[in-house]
Each structure stands twice: as C-alpha cells, then as structure tokens.
Design a protein around this motif. Structure first.
Motif, PDB file in Angstrom:
ATOM      1  N   TYR A 220       0.878  -1.166  -0.048  1.00  0.00           N
ATOM      2  CA  TYR A 220      -0.104   0.034   0.135  1.00  0.00           C
ATOM      3  C   TYR A 220       0.985   1.255   0.029  1.00  0.00           C
ATOM      4  CZ  TYR A 220      -2.874   3.910   1.776  1.00  0.00           C
ATOM      5  OH  TYR A 220      -3.489   4.902   2.089  1.00  0.00           O
ATOM      6  N   GLU A 221       1.852   1.370   0.924  1.00  0.00           N
ATOM      7  CA  GLU A 221       2.733   2.419   0.966  1.00  0.00           C
ATOM      8  C   GLU A 221       3.547   2.678  -0.192  1.00  0.00           C
ATOM      9  OE1 GLU A 221       2.066   0.851   4.853  1.00  0.00           O
ATOM     10  OE2 GLU A 221       2.687  -0.142   3.071  1.00  0.00           O
ATOM     11  N   SER A 222       3.978   1.733  -0.934  1.00  0.00           N
ATOM     12  CA  SER A 222       4.631   1.975  -2.344  1.00  0.00           C
ATOM     13  C   SER A 222       3.522   2.214  -3.318  1.00  0.00           C
ATOM     14  CB  SER A 222       5.044   0.689  -2.851  1.00  0.00           C
ATOM     15  OG  SER A 222       5.376   0.586  -4.171  1.00  0.00           O
ATOM     16  N   GLY A 223       2.462   2.048  -3.482  1.00  0.00           N
ATOM     17  CA  GLY A 223       1.434   2.482  -4.352  1.00  0.00           C
ATOM     18  C   GLY A 223       1.142   4.195  -3.991  1.00  0.00           C
ATOM     19  N   PHE A 224       0.806   4.438  -2.675  1.00  0.00           N
ATOM     20  CA  PHE A 224       0.487   5.772  -2.389  1.00  0.00           C
ATOM     21  C   PHE A 224       1.680   6.702  -2.646  1.00  0.00           C
ATOM     22  CE2 PHE A 224       0.352   9.338   0.710  1.00  0.00           C
ATOM     23  CZ  PHE A 224      -1.064   9.554   0.861  1.00  0.00           C
ATOM     24  N   GLU A 225       2.975   6.214  -2.143  1.00  0.00           N
ATOM     25  CA  GLU A 225       4.113   7.078  -2.136  1.00  0.00           C
ATOM     26  C   GLU A 225       4.440   7.282  -4.014  1.00  0.00           C
ATOM     27  OE1 GLU A 225       7.130   5.142  -0.063  1.00  0.00           O
ATOM     28  OE2 GLU A 225       5.911   5.520   1.702  1.00  0.00           O
ATOM     29  N   GLN A 226       4.390   6.338  -4.554  1.00  0.00           N
ATOM     30  CA  GLN A 226       4.875   6.440  -5.794  1.00  0.00           C
ATOM     31  C   GLN A 226       3.838   7.321  -6.817  1.00  0.00           C
ATOM     32  OE1 GLN A 226       7.857   5.944  -7.418  1.00  0.00           O
ATOM     33  NE2 GLN A 226       8.422   4.925  -5.629  1.00  0.00           N
ATOM     34  N   MET A 227       2.355   7.242  -6.346  1.00  0.00           N
ATOM     35  CA  MET A 227       1.529   7.884  -7.039  1.00  0.00           C
ATOM     36  C   MET A 227       1.479   9.386  -6.704  1.00  0.00           C
ATOM     37  SD  MET A 227      -0.865   7.380  -9.441  1.00  0.00           S
ATOM     38  CE  MET A 227      -1.543   8.621 -10.176  1.00  0.00           C
ATOM     39  N   MET A 228       1.792   9.721  -5.211  1.00  0.00           N
ATOM     40  CA  MET A 228       1.807  11.121  -4.966  1.00  0.00           C
ATOM     41  C   MET A 228       3.086  11.893  -5.616  1.00  0.00           C
ATOM     42  SD  MET A 228      -0.333  11.848  -2.559  1.00  0.00           S
ATOM     43  CE  MET A 228       0.582  13.115  -1.517  1.00  0.00           C
ATOM     44  N   ASP A 229       4.009  10.849  -5.811  1.00  0.00           N
ATOM     45  CA  ASP A 229       5.367  11.652  -6.889  1.00  0.00           C
ATOM     46  C   ASP A 229       4.964  11.820  -8.263  1.00  0.00           C
ATOM     47  OD1 ASP A 229       8.063  12.242  -6.734  1.00  0.00           O
ATOM     48  OD2 ASP A 229       8.180  10.685  -8.029  1.00  0.00           O
ATOM     49  N   PRO A 243       0.182  -3.758 -10.099  1.00  0.00           N
ATOM     50  CA  PRO A 243       0.371  -5.099 -10.138  1.00  0.00           C
ATOM     51  C   PRO A 243      -0.272  -5.688  -8.547  1.00  0.00           C
ATOM     52  CG  PRO A 243       2.376  -4.016  -9.814  1.00  0.00           C
ATOM     53  CD  PRO A 243       1.482  -3.099 -10.053  1.00  0.00           C
ATOM     54  N   SER A 244      -0.785  -4.810  -7.962  1.00  0.00           N
ATOM     55  CA  SER A 244      -1.492  -5.750  -6.675  1.00  0.00           C
ATOM     56  C   SER A 244      -2.501  -4.825  -6.053  1.00  0.00           C
ATOM     57  CB  SER A 244      -0.305  -5.939  -5.514  1.00  0.00           C
ATOM     58  OG  SER A 244      -0.218  -4.467  -4.831  1.00  0.00           O
ATOM     59  N   ASP A 245      -3.530  -5.186  -5.352  1.00  0.00           N
ATOM     60  CA  ASP A 245      -4.440  -4.614  -4.962  1.00  0.00           C
ATOM     61  C   ASP A 245      -4.257  -3.416  -3.729  1.00  0.00           C
ATOM     62  OD1 ASP A 245      -6.465  -5.865  -6.748  1.00  0.00           O
ATOM     63  OD2 ASP A 245      -7.160  -7.086  -5.256  1.00  0.00           O
ATOM     64  N   GLU A 246      -3.240  -3.967  -3.031  1.00  0.00           N
ATOM     65  CA  GLU A 246      -2.916  -3.009  -2.126  1.00  0.00           C
ATOM     66  C   GLU A 246      -2.162  -1.825  -2.554  1.00  0.00           C
ATOM     67  OE1 GLU A 246      -0.371  -4.457   1.141  1.00  0.00           O
ATOM     68  OE2 GLU A 246      -1.511  -6.390   1.632  1.00  0.00           O
ATOM     69  N   MET A 247      -1.560  -2.082  -3.526  1.00  0.00           N
ATOM     70  CA  MET A 247      -0.764  -0.639  -4.307  1.00  0.00           C
ATOM     71  C   MET A 247      -2.001   0.085  -4.949  1.00  0.00           C
ATOM     72  SD  MET A 247       2.433  -2.391  -6.210  1.00  0.00           S
ATOM     73  CE  MET A 247       3.147  -0.957  -6.812  1.00  0.00           C
ATOM     74  N   ALA A 248      -2.980  -0.763  -5.524  1.00  0.00           N
ATOM     75  CA  ALA A 248      -4.090  -0.179  -6.147  1.00  0.00           C
ATOM     76  C   ALA A 248      -4.800   0.956  -5.125  1.00  0.00           C
ATOM     77  CB  ALA A 248      -4.997  -0.816  -6.883  1.00  0.00           C
ATOM     78  N   ILE A 249      -5.304   0.462  -4.037  1.00  0.00           N
ATOM     79  CA  ILE A 249      -5.725   1.136  -2.964  1.00  0.00           C
ATOM     80  C   ILE A 249      -4.849   2.266  -2.450  1.00  0.00           C
ATOM     81  CG2 ILE A 249      -6.599   1.042  -0.641  1.00  0.00           C
ATOM     82  CD1 ILE A 249      -7.280  -1.739  -1.103  1.00  0.00           C
ATOM     83  N   GLY A 250      -3.372   2.355  -2.571  1.00  0.00           N
ATOM     84  CA  GLY A 250      -2.770   3.221  -2.135  1.00  0.00           C
ATOM     85  C   GLY A 250      -2.857   4.144  -3.349  1.00  0.00           C
ATOM     86  N   ILE A 251      -2.678   3.984  -4.583  1.00  0.00           N
ATOM     87  CA  ILE A 251      -2.972   4.943  -5.508  1.00  0.00           C
ATOM     88  C   ILE A 251      -3.992   5.677  -5.547  1.00  0.00           C
ATOM     89  CG2 ILE A 251      -3.252   4.785  -8.156  1.00  0.00           C
ATOM     90  CD1 ILE A 251      -1.240   2.413  -8.242  1.00  0.00           C
ATOM     91  N   ILE A 252      -5.319   5.154  -5.331  1.00  0.00           N
ATOM     92  CA  ILE A 252      -6.412   5.531  -5.130  1.00  0.00           C
ATOM     93  C   ILE A 252      -6.530   6.641  -3.857  1.00  0.00           C
ATOM     94  CG2 ILE A 252      -9.015   5.395  -4.430  1.00  0.00           C
ATOM     95  CD1 ILE A 252      -8.773   2.663  -6.171  1.00  0.00           C
ATOM     96  N   ASN A 253      -5.817   6.446  -2.983  1.00  0.00           N
ATOM     97  CA  ASN A 253      -5.851   7.396  -1.880  1.00  0.00           C
ATOM     98  C   ASN A 253      -5.063   8.519  -2.144  1.00  0.00           C
ATOM     99  OD1 ASN A 253      -7.847   5.987  -0.341  1.00  0.00           O
ATOM    100  ND2 ASN A 253      -6.505   5.094   0.992  1.00  0.00           N
ATOM    101  N   ALA A 254      -4.052   8.319  -2.775  1.00  0.00           N
ATOM    102  CA  ALA A 254      -2.946   9.457  -3.301  1.00  0.00           C
ATOM    103  C   ALA A 254      -3.888  10.373  -4.095  1.00  0.00           C
ATOM    104  CB  ALA A 254      -1.819   8.863  -3.982  1.00  0.00           C
ATOM    105  N   ALA A 255      -4.620   9.626  -5.018  1.00  0.00           N
ATOM    106  CA  ALA A 255      -5.153  10.472  -6.048  1.00  0.00           C
ATOM    107  C   ALA A 255      -6.286  11.215  -5.201  1.00  0.00           C
ATOM    108  CB  ALA A 255      -6.033   9.800  -6.932  1.00  0.00           C
ATOM    109  N   LYS A 256      -6.882  10.855  -4.222  1.00  0.00           N
ATOM    110  CA  LYS A 256      -7.881  11.597  -3.397  1.00  0.00           C
ATOM    111  C   LYS A 256      -7.376  12.788  -2.725  1.00  0.00           C
ATOM    112  CE  LYS A 256     -11.236   7.607  -2.704  1.00  0.00           C
ATOM    113  NZ  LYS A 256     -11.804   6.883  -1.668  1.00  0.00           N
ATOM    114  N   GLU A 257      -5.926  12.541  -2.337  1.00  0.00           N
ATOM    115  CA  GLU A 257      -4.974  13.578  -1.689  1.00  0.00           C
ATOM    116  C   GLU A 257      -5.182  14.591  -2.623  1.00  0.00           C
ATOM    117  OE1 GLU A 257      -3.614  13.990   1.528  1.00  0.00           O
ATOM    118  OE2 GLU A 257      -4.572  12.404   2.251  1.00  0.00           O
ATOM    119  N   HIS A 258      -5.025  14.543  -3.710  1.00  0.00           N
ATOM    120  CA  HIS A 258      -4.764  15.507  -4.908  1.00  0.00           C
ATOM    121  C   HIS A 258      -6.098  15.894  -5.485  1.00  0.00           C
ATOM    122  CE1 HIS A 258      -0.476  15.994  -5.729  1.00  0.00           C
ATOM    123  NE2 HIS A 258      -0.354  14.676  -5.192  1.00  0.00           N
ATOM    124  N   GLN A 259      -7.162  15.622  -4.888  1.00  0.00           N
ATOM    125  CA  GLN A 259      -8.610  16.155  -4.886  1.00  0.00           C
ATOM    126  C   GLN A 259      -9.055  15.573  -6.445  1.00  0.00           C
ATOM    127  OE1 GLN A 259     -10.008  17.684  -2.613  1.00  0.00           O
ATOM    128  NE2 GLN A 259      -7.896  17.445  -1.516  1.00  0.00           N
TER     129      GLN A 259
END
Length: 339
Positions: A220-229, A243-259
C-alpha cells in the motif's frame, strides 16, 4: 564412489524416486523401479544404510515459506495448501521469510535435518540455480512464482497475459495515458506483469511514457508514495494499472489527496482480487487469481513428489479473470467490455 544423484541421472528420474525405490519399492511403478535398479547395478551404488534409516522416518509435516504473513494473497494460498495437506494426513509448518534471503536459506536446514518431508515456497527470493540445486535433493514445489527455465514444479497464472488484459481494458475505455507502478523488478513475476502492460500499449499503437512508470514493491505504501510523486509532475496519467490490490488502494488514496475523483479523473485497475477489493470505495476492478486452488494444486504436486511419482510438466498455469467494478469507470460509461 557413485552418489544417489548419479543413479538418478542414469535412470532418468529424480533423486526422490531413487530414494523411494530404496525404502518403499512397492510404491513405485514397475517400469520406473526397474530402471532405477538397473542403474544401481551398473554403477554398483552402495546406499548409506544410516542415511536410509533416517529417510525412512517420515514426519508427515511440510514446510510452507511465505514472504509476507499478513498479505491476504498468501493467506488464501496457504488455506488451499492446508486443506489438501490435511486430507492426506500432513501437517503444515508455516514460516514467514519477510522476503529475506537468509531466512529462505535457513529454512532449507529443516529439509536437510529431516524435520519436514517437503517444502512449498511462495514467491521465493532465491535465484533459479540455487532453487534447482535444492530441488535435486529435496521435494520442493513453488507457488506464485515464474521461472526462466522451469525444472521445478510451480503453480501460477500467466502474468503476462493477465496484465495485458488489465491494461487493454483501460485502453478500450479510451485511455491513452496509462501509468504503471511495478512490483520489485528483481522478481520475474513483476517483470512479467510489466511486460504485459508494455505489450498492450504497443499492440494498440500507444507510446510508452516512462514518466508514467514507477518502481514499487507490492505494498500500500509503495502505491501511495509513487502515485503522490507521479501526480506531483506536470504530465499525469488518466489511468493506472497496479500489479497488486494493496498498491491500487494506495494509488486511489493518493489521487484523493490531490482532489481527484475515481474513476472520473483517474481510472485504476489492481491485481489479486483480495477480499477487501470489493468492500473498498470505490470497489476495485482487478485481476482475480484462483488463490485457494493454487494452494491446493501446489500441495497435490508436492504429494506426488513425496510419493516418488513422476510429474510430466513443471509449469502449471491456472486461469485468471478480470473482475470489473467501479474503480475503472466501465460501469458508469456503460462500457462493460468482453473479450
């Protein structure tokens, strides 16, 4: 002095089969038994009687190596292993390696000291040459692993075609800027998923924008951090394959941080179909692996090795499925696409 491996090579069988002939010949097919006995005669092989005594002692226990004990993907596979093991009178000893090589090497001692009868390794970190060497001496099966030149039985899915399918789905929804955050690239599995992503873009005539490709490690942390970047740059994707659901959830939460809205501003497809994927908001479009069945099949193959049976093929690929939910936008667009 000839060794058991010399007998196995001359007879064209595994060392496990030679051992089975020596300690329980009635359990081996007549043709195979005759080949082994002929090789023993030709080489004048003299088995170590003390070693044979220890080999006759079965523990009825198998060792399962898990790279991350809290990952639900591995938990489901272990569930399948345990069910099949229990049906056949075996206990399962679980060890969390935390993706550390030294723990994988240390676990081999359980086999060497005959504390367990065989081992199933989930996504091992050991190099292929080392795995082949260990497999030549002990009953081993791999799961969620891919090998360049398969000599060890392994159970997986076709990670190239499944990742192609996930990326293609996003492309067919109209996306031309499809990003990808990879797993660790020292893993063949990660490289295969990255290959499927790149192949889909190429087949649809889309350029691969390396600014939209980042390296991660399935968390999750990897998806979130890389998507924020990635979202911090001027050039951003309209869709991402993880390539994993945990990463996908991190990506979605990073996107939400960017509105950003999901899927209106960013479509996301994950991988694995973990239980939480359907409960998350938005529910996650993902590639479903038959995890429980993968565990069952792994144990079935290990039982064959433990019984000295021949395994005609090493590569056992089970079918995957694209599960379409809300995170990709197909439902809202009325574009439930079928191949």
């Amino acid at each position: 002095m000839p060794k058991m491996s010399d007998v196995a090579r001359l007879a064209g069988v595994s060392t496990a089969t030679v051992s089975r002939v020596l300690r329980n010949p009635d359990a081996v097919k007549t043709g195979t038994k005759e080949k082994v006995l002929e090789a023993i005669h030709q080489l004048n092989y003299q088995p170590n009687m003390l070693a044979r005594h220890f080999r006759r002692t079965e523990t009825k226990t198998i060792l399962v190596l898990v790279p991350n004990i809290i990952n639900t993907v591995f938990a489901e596979i272990v569930g399948g292993i345990e069910e099949q093991a229990s049906k056949n009178g075996y206990r399962v000893l679980l060890r969390n390696t935390a993706r550390k090589l030294e723990r994988e090497y240390g676990s081999i001692e359980h086999l060497k000291q005959r504390q367990v009868d065989g081992m199933i390794m989930l996504s091992p970190q050991l190099d292929e040459a080392t795995l082949n060497e260990i497999s030549s001496q002990f009953p081993i099966v791999l799961a969620t692993a891919n090998l360049e030149t398969p000599k060890i039985p392994f159970v997986s899915i076709d990670n190239v075609s499944s990742s192609y399918k996930a990326t293609e789905h996003l492309i067919r929804l109209g996306h031309k800027k499809v990003g990808h955050i990879t797993g660790p690239m020292d893993s063949l599995l990660s490289r295969h998923r990255n290959e499927g992503y790149r192949k889909a873009l190429g087949d649809y005539g889309l350029d691969i924008d390396e600014q939209l490709v980042r390296r991660g490690h399935f968390s999750y942390e990897s998806g979130f951090e890389q998507m924020m970047d990635m979202l911090g740059q001027n050039h951003v994707p309209t869709a991402v394959f993880a390539p994993s659901d945990e990463m996908a959830i991190g990506i979605i939460n990073a996107a939400k941080e960017h509105q950003l809205r999901i899927p209106e501003d960013l479509a996301v497809v994950g991988f694995d179909n973990i239980r939480f994927a359907s409960m998350f908001n938005p529910s996650l479009t993902t590639i479903a692996q038959p995890l429980f069945k993968m565990g069952q099949r792994s144990m079935e193959l290990l039982l064959k090795k433990l019984n000295g049976e021949s395994i005609s093929q090493t590569e056992h690929l089970l079918p995957d499925e694209l599960i379409i939910r809300d995170s990709c936008g197909a439902r809202k667009k009325g574009k439930l696409l079928h191949n």
